[in-house]
Design an enzyme around this catalytic site. Structure first.
Site, PDB file in Angstrom:
ATOM      1  N   TYR A 143     -17.776 143.723  34.003  1.00 37.83           N
ATOM      2  CA  TYR A 143     -18.461 143.038  35.103  1.00 37.83           C
ATOM      3  C   TYR A 143     -19.325 144.053  35.830  1.00 37.83           C
ATOM      4  O   TYR A 143     -18.826 145.078  36.310  1.00 37.83           O
ATOM      5  CB  TYR A 143     -17.462 142.413  36.087  1.00 37.83           C
ATOM      6  CG  TYR A 143     -18.164 141.787  37.260  1.00 37.83           C
ATOM      7  CD1 TYR A 143     -18.864 140.579  37.115  1.00 37.83           C
ATOM      8  CD2 TYR A 143     -18.187 142.413  38.511  1.00 37.83           C
ATOM      9  CE1 TYR A 143     -19.546 140.021  38.186  1.00 37.83           C
ATOM     10  CE2 TYR A 143     -18.873 141.860  39.582  1.00 37.83           C
ATOM     11  CZ  TYR A 143     -19.545 140.661  39.407  1.00 37.83           C
ATOM     12  OH  TYR A 143     -20.227 140.104  40.469  1.00 37.83           O
ATOM     13  N   ASP A 237     -20.740 152.917  35.779  1.00 36.47           N
ATOM     14  CA  ASP A 237     -20.737 152.005  36.925  1.00 36.47           C
ATOM     15  C   ASP A 237     -19.508 152.334  37.769  1.00 36.47           C
ATOM     16  O   ASP A 237     -18.418 151.822  37.536  1.00 36.47           O
ATOM     17  CB  ASP A 237     -20.710 150.553  36.434  1.00 36.47           C
ATOM     18  CG  ASP A 237     -20.588 149.560  37.595  1.00 36.47           C
ATOM     19  OD1 ASP A 237     -20.460 149.996  38.748  1.00 36.47           O
ATOM     20  OD2 ASP A 237     -20.621 148.344  37.317  1.00 36.47           O
ATOM     21  N   LYS A 266     -20.172 149.539  47.131  1.00 36.62           N
ATOM     22  CA  LYS A 266     -18.858 149.236  47.716  1.00 36.62           C
ATOM     23  C   LYS A 266     -18.382 150.320  48.705  1.00 36.62           C
ATOM     24  O   LYS A 266     -18.776 150.294  49.856  1.00 36.62           O
ATOM     25  CB  LYS A 266     -17.833 148.979  46.615  1.00 36.62           C
ATOM     26  CG  LYS A 266     -18.152 147.674  45.879  1.00 36.62           C
ATOM     27  CD  LYS A 266     -16.986 147.053  45.161  1.00 36.62           C
ATOM     28  CE  LYS A 266     -17.309 145.633  44.761  1.00 36.62           C
ATOM     29  NZ  LYS A 266     -17.320 145.371  43.335  1.00 36.62           N
TER      30      LYS A 266
HETATM   31  C1  LIG Z   1     -18.525 144.627  42.602  1.00 37.41           C
HETATM   32  C2  LIG Z   1     -19.055 145.305  41.407  1.00 37.41           C
HETATM   33  C3  LIG Z   1     -20.419 145.255  41.095  1.00 37.41           C
HETATM   34  C4  LIG Z   1     -21.396 144.436  41.885  1.00 37.41           C
HETATM   35  O1  LIG Z   1     -21.537 144.895  43.193  1.00 37.41           O
HETATM   36  P1  LIG Z   1     -22.121 143.911  44.298  1.00 37.41           P
HETATM   37  O2  LIG Z   1     -22.306 144.772  45.501  1.00 37.41           O
HETATM   38  O3  LIG Z   1     -21.082 142.839  44.499  1.00 37.41           O
HETATM   39  O4  LIG Z   1     -23.398 143.357  43.782  1.00 37.41           O
HETATM   40  C5  LIG Z   1     -20.854 145.972  40.000  1.00 37.41           C
HETATM   41  N1  LIG Z   1     -20.012 146.690  39.255  1.00 37.41           N
HETATM   42  C6  LIG Z   1     -18.700 146.769  39.532  1.00 37.41           C
HETATM   43  C7  LIG Z   1     -17.808 147.600  38.664  1.00 37.41           C
HETATM   44  C8  LIG Z   1     -18.169 146.060  40.600  1.00 37.41           C
HETATM   45  O5  LIG Z   1     -16.863 146.115  40.858  1.00 37.41           O
END
Ligand SMILES: *Cc1c(COP(=O)(O)O)cnc(C)c1O
Length: 442
Positions: A143, A237, A266
């Site tokens: 994701y 990521d 985040k």
């Molecule tokens: C939450 C998340 C995203 C997306 O971030 P948003 O700020 O919600 O767009 C991308 N990659 C990972 C691993 C995530 O946990």
């Protein structure tokens, strides 16, 4: 009308079937690991408000720094101009990221940090005169966000189905969970042999939305090493894993190989404000330097490097790098380890996974009962009824708390997990909750 009713009249919420969802819970205040509702009910935020909060809600240090910034400079465009907070945050990030990271490109959130990373990778090869390198490799259950590029490199599911024809092709490989490493490596080898791979994008060591699925650093090193041997870029990521979540500051700190691009969001602002950052190596940055203006990275957002968000990032970083914060993270990891031992051999539990401050319990529902499909909703309601905010991923319930959570508060969370185990073993003993929303991603 109550606040919740007024909300229901005008607001459209994320991941929410608005027809069947109950009214949202109005939160009016936060402090430490706690959220306080309009009616005075307190909720222990055991999932850090969707994995963003590091130091607790309404943290006074971050609040003071952001409010000072607010009356000094609230925003300025970021092309042709700069400001202290953006520079200091970039310096601070590069000081703690892997040493090969040399540039910081700001954006607005996790998904935009991914879009920037993908565009950076594609244009990098374009600028190098290798426009044919366009294949992206990703984990099948990954994701990376909800915008189109991020959706393209994420798991194909019911949630991406309406857009399937519009997503670009990606080569998916299995997640190399323990015991299944060889399959993932063989799949990557096959993709590298048959395609011009531009980049491999991955959630390092923990796939959050997939259900806190974990795998070992050694196999990620092997995957990255193969990509590098092929000339492809590795994009980590770290939107969820960054800023101490796994115990070390970044997941990359567990690796021998170095990612070429790292995506952050985040915890970047400690959960205070929306901000994304994509960092890259000197080699990538240098490929955009040219007298030819078409090699420019033509990407940006109105609020790129917003001074308030960058200041929140700086204040959060100051807290994160204290000995106290490191001790808190170690304390949470030790508490998770103790609770894992407590669960060992107890019925109703299929697996327990943990990494740093993350604990995930995979419950083993009795699938002969009709309760299985409702288990997630029952878990969610049970937590809230006991004053603990947990958002199960189906039968997987994870704890991902702010680092300020106390041992007593953690015990309160573990007691709820034990109550969930009771519910799995004796579903008939539990009242069926009223209709609850469906949360596709979490
Ligand atoms: C939450 C998340 C995203 C997306 O971030 P948003 O700020 O919600 O767009 C991308 N990659 C990972 C691993 C995530 O946990």
């Amino acid at each position: 009308m109550t606040l919740a009713e007024r909300d229901h009249a005008v607001v459209w919420h994320p991941y929410t079937q608005m027809q069947t969802a109950p009214l949202p819970i109005p939160i009016v205040r936060g402090e430490g690991a706690w959220l306080y509702a309009e009616d005075g009910t307190a909720y222990l935020d055991a999932i850090a408000s969707w994995w963003v909060n590091l130091h607790g809600h309404a943290h006074p240090h971050i609040a003071r720094r952001v409010s000072e910034q607010l009356s000094t400079l609230e925003h300025v465009l970021f092309a042709g101009f700069t400001h202290p907070a953006a520079v200091e945050l970039a310096e601070g990030l590069l000081r703690i990221l892997p040493a090969n990271q040399r540039r910081v490109f700001y954006s607005d959130n996790g998904a935009t940090s991914i879009e920037v990373a993908l565009k950076m990778a594609f244009q990098y090869f374009n600028n190098l005169g290798q426009p044919g390198r366009q294949t992206v490799v990703a984990f099948r259950d990954s994701y990376h966000g909800d915008t189109f590029g991020a959706m393209s490199v994420s798991a194909r599911s019911a949630f991406t189905a309406p857009f399937a024809a519009l997503l670009f092709d990606v080569q998916f490989i299995d997640v190399p969970v323990p015991g299944r490493e060889a399959e993932a490596l063989a799949q990557l080898d096959a993709v590298l042999a048959g395609h011009q791979v531009a980049a491999f994008i991955f959630e390092p060591l923990v796939l959050g939305t997939a259900g806190m699925v974990m795998y070992e650093p050694a196999v990620l090193d092997a995957l990255i090493q193969r990509c590098h041997a092929h000339g492809a870029l590795a994009i980590a990521d770290e939107v969820m894993t960054g800023f101490g979540r796994l115990g070390r500051l970044f997941a990359a700190d567990f690796l021998q190989e170095r990612p070429d691009i790292i995506c952050l969001s985040k915890g970047l602002t400690g959960g205070t404000m929306a901000l994304g950052a994509t960092t890259c190596t000197a080699a990538i940055y240098d490929a955009f330097l040219s007298d030819d203006r078409t090699r420019t990275f033509f990407h940006g957002h109105s609020y790129t490097a917003n001074p308030l968000a960058c200041t929140a990032g700086l204040a959060s970083l100051e807290l994160l790098l204290t000995a106290e914060s490191a001790a808190d993270r170690a304390r949470i990891a030790a508490a998770h380890a103790d609770f894992t031992r407590e669960l060992a051999g107890q019925p109703g539990v299929r697996a327990v996974r943990r990494c740093g401050t993350i604990l995930a319990v995979e419950f083993a529902p009795n699938e002969t009962t009709s309760y299985f499909s409702r288990l997630r909703d029952q878990f969610y309601a049970l937590g809230l009824a006991r004053g603990v905010l947990l958002r199960p991923l189906g039968n997987i319930v994870y704890v991902l708390p702010p680092y300020c959570i106390t041992n007593t508060e953690l015990r309160q969370v573990y007691d709820v997990l034990q109550a969930m185990r009771e519910l799995v073993l004796h579903p008939e003993a539990q009242p069926t909750p009223a209709s609850l929303p469906e949360y596709p991603h979490d």
